[in-house]
Design an enzyme around this catalytic site. Structure first.
Site, PDB file in Angstrom:
ATOM      1  N   SER A 161      30.848  17.449  -4.863  1.00  0.00           N
ATOM      2  CA  SER A 161      31.589  17.499  -3.608  1.00  0.00           C
ATOM      3  C   SER A 161      32.848  17.742  -3.532  1.00  0.00           C
ATOM      4  O   SER A 161      33.515  18.207  -2.585  1.00  0.00           O
ATOM      5  CB  SER A 161      31.094  16.296  -2.877  1.00  0.00           C
ATOM      6  OG  SER A 161      31.755  14.986  -3.250  1.00  0.00           O
TER       7      SER A 161
ATOM      8  N   SER B 145      30.137  14.117  -8.608  1.00  0.00           N
ATOM      9  CA  SER B 145      31.243  15.159  -7.634  1.00  0.00           C
ATOM     10  C   SER B 145      32.643  14.958  -8.265  1.00  0.00           C
ATOM     11  O   SER B 145      33.339  15.747  -7.585  1.00  0.00           O
ATOM     12  CB  SER B 145      31.132  14.409  -6.267  1.00  0.00           C
ATOM     13  OG  SER B 145      29.913  14.685  -5.648  1.00  0.00           O
TER      14      SER B 145
ATOM     15  N   LYS C 128      41.332  13.842  -1.256  1.00  0.00           N
ATOM     16  CA  LYS C 128      40.142  14.261  -0.711  1.00  0.00           C
ATOM     17  C   LYS C 128      40.061  13.754   0.577  1.00  0.00           C
ATOM     18  O   LYS C 128      40.264  12.721   0.875  1.00  0.00           O
ATOM     19  CB  LYS C 128      38.891  13.805  -1.792  1.00  0.00           C
ATOM     20  CG  LYS C 128      37.430  14.170  -1.426  1.00  0.00           C
ATOM     21  CD  LYS C 128      36.605  13.652  -2.553  1.00  0.00           C
ATOM     22  CE  LYS C 128      34.984  14.124  -2.012  1.00  0.00           C
ATOM     23  NZ  LYS C 128      34.152  13.730  -2.974  1.00  0.00           N
TER      24      LYS C 128
HETATM   25  N1  GLN Z   1      25.728  16.472  -5.736  1.00  0.00           N
HETATM   26  C1  GLN Z   1      25.280  15.120  -5.570  1.00  0.00           C
HETATM   27  C2  GLN Z   1      24.729  14.776  -4.089  1.00  0.00           C
HETATM   28  O1  GLN Z   1      24.788  15.636  -3.390  1.00  0.00           O
HETATM   29  C3  GLN Z   1      26.389  14.155  -5.886  1.00  0.00           C
HETATM   30  C4  GLN Z   1      27.514  14.007  -4.708  1.00  0.00           C
HETATM   31  C5  GLN Z   1      28.542  13.036  -5.190  1.00  0.00           C
HETATM   32  O2  GLN Z   1      28.847  12.537  -6.453  1.00  0.00           O
HETATM   33  N2  GLN Z   1      29.193  12.658  -4.360  1.00  0.00           N
HETATM   34  O3  GLN Z   1      24.515  13.677  -4.068  1.00  0.00           O
END
Ligand code: GLN
Length: 494
Positions: A158, A182, A78
């Site tokens: 994400s 995410s 990532k």
């Molecule tokens: N969707 C969540 C956010 O936007 C979680 C993102 C994540 O776990 N990095 O904060």
């Protein structure tokens, strides 16, 4: 051997050790698959030279009889992980051109174990999002489609690039990070497995920070066994991260017996949401039945503060993000705006941050600064922290009553269309309703693909475990995986 990219990590490991295949072959096959899959937008920086060098030394190592589990296994990383000399942008324009001088602890551990890096994977900007649409590179696309309908669907976020790459067999596994879901949400949207370990299991050193009290790295893989193998290599104590736990790392794979007789599985009533699609509800009941048939004892439980989790998360995460992102000032990293005659340091900050940060990141910085401001600190930030403690206590109470793991849906829907929810931030935030509690409480959580919906899209269930008991959690997930027998793959269109 054909279709090398379709191998699981465990299968490739065994084949490498037997000499049936070389890491160079595996790596070349993945690199070719990646080049054919640009339409998926999963890989944003390809690193074929690094991959081939690493593959050759892995082959030499295997020949010499020194073959850790991940030796020679091609992985995707990532973009949130700092990788030495390789662009690491957290999918943000503000980090344009940033090539770290150092390697994150997690990626160093993977490379020390002999893993091969194919390249960097797409994600939401600074890991803020649930659809991969906030990325400066443009979104990744889900390899799955609704039957013959060619509407582009989100791989989730994400870690959308990681999910898309693993589901499309571009790599054998990928790293992800999970601040509010995410790893688990994109895993569920793409029919793969993803585990977020207990907070403190994996070092956060060298991972671009979003919300430091919630962020954790974890593996995204084709099955539970691979998750166990990869997680073991990723975790461990790191003196460079003061929140990393000084605990022995068990052999997680050895704990996969599939025997869950007598385990108590909690079904939290608060996770039954209004308006949840019937198919998700049905999947949840099937999962419950599968675990029961495998010998577990099912118990209805209550986690009463669940309904406050999402608002608490969307105060705490932006608060920490606004503080963490203060470092992107046009001086120390990446992008700096062109300045006009007479501009001072304030203008430099303002212009750089306005140009470099996307809309969602700016929104989080604004919200975070607001909830931390003197006048509102108690009303928002401190209150959210109190709620967080109550949410954690809900879990502690049920674990104290003998519950071993908790079964919930992973997501409130299957993968949705790209371009639809992006316009309404609150609707997007609702995606995280089943996952954020786990981050707030610092617990391990895993998403396991369990079925297909009527449109042929994968759906996943989430298992939440006791702190530091990832081995036990993986074993329960393994039992669920075996019972569900999910083997579907997306039809290749890219
Ligand atoms: N969707 C969540 C956010 O936007 C979680 C993102 C994540 O776990 N990095 O904060």
């Amino acid at each position: 051997m054909t279709d090398l990219t379709k191998l699981k990590i465990s299968e490739a490991r065994d084949a490498l050790r037997k000499g049936d295949v070389s890491s160079v072959d595996l790596t070349e096959a993945c690199l070719a698959a990646i080049d054919k899959a640009d339409a998926l937008g999963a890989f944003v920086h390809k690193t074929p030279e690094i991959a081939m060098t690493q593959a050759k030394s892995a082959d030499a190592r295997i020949k010499a009889g020194d073959a850790p589990d991940l030796c020679g296994i091609p992985l995707g990383i990532k973009d949130l992980f700092c990788t030495k000399g390789v662009p690491s942008q957290a999918a943000s324009a503000i980090l344009n051109g940033f090539k770290p001088e150092y390697e994150s602890t997690v990626t160093s551990q993977l490379f020390d174990a002999g893993a091969v890096m194919l390249g960097k994977l797409n994600m939401d900007e600074f890991a803020m999002g649930s659809s991969n649409e906030t990325s400066t590179y443009g979104n990744a696309i889900n390899p799955w489609r609704r039957g013959n309908d060619d509407t582009a669907l989100t791989p989730g976020g994400s870690s959308g690039g990681s999910a898309s790459a693993v589901a499309a067999d571009l790599c054998l596994g990928a790293t992800g990070t999970d601040t509010g879901g995410s790893i688990r949400q994109p895993a569920a949207f793409t029919g793969i497995t993803g585990i977020k370990p207990t907070y403190g299991r994996c070092s956060r050193w060298g991972i671009v920070a979003f919300a430091s009290s919630l962020d954790q790295a974890g593996p995204m893989t084709k099955d539970v066994r691979d998750a166990a193998i990869m997680l073991e290599a990723m975790c461990g104590h790191d003196p460079k991260d003061s929140t990393s736990a000084d605990l022995a790392v068990p052999n997680f794979e050895a704990m996969l017996t599939g025997d869950i007789k007598g385990k108590v599985i909690g079904i939290p009533r608060e996770y039954r949401m209004d308006g949840m699609p019937e198919e998700i509800e049905a999947l949840w009941s099937e999962g419950r039945k599968m675990l029961e048939d495998a010998g577990a004892q099912i118990r209805d439980i209550s986690l009463p503060h669940t309904k406050y989790a999402l608002p608490a998360y969307y105060v705490i995460a932006p608060a920490e993000a606004s503080s963490n992102l203060a470092r992107y000032d046009g001086v120390r990293y990446g992008h700096r705006a062109k300045l006009a005659q007479g501009d001072g340091i304030t203008e430099m900050y303002e212009k750089t941050r306005a140009e470099g940060f996307g809309k969602e990141v700016q929104r989080r910085v604004m919200v975070g600064t607001y909830v931390l401001s003197a006048g509102f600190y108690d009303a928002y930030y401190n209150r959210a922290r109190k709620v967080r403690t109550l949410i954690k206590k809900d879990f502690e109470d049920v674990f104290a009553q003998g519950v071993d793991a908790i079964l919930t849906p992973a997501t409130p829907s299957s993968a949705f269309e790209l371009g639809k929810q992006h316009t309404d931030p609150v609707e997007m935030y609702l995606n995280d309703v089943f996952t954020v509690t786990v981050n707030l409480a610092g617990l391990p959580g895993i998403a396991v693909p369990t079925g297909l919906d009527k449109q042929g899209l994968p759906m996943g269930l989430q298992l939440i475990g006791r702190p530091w008991e990832e081995g036990d959690l993986l074993n329960t997930a393994y039992a669920l995986e075996q019972a569900a027998g999910f083997v579907a793959k997306p039809t290749q269109w890219w």
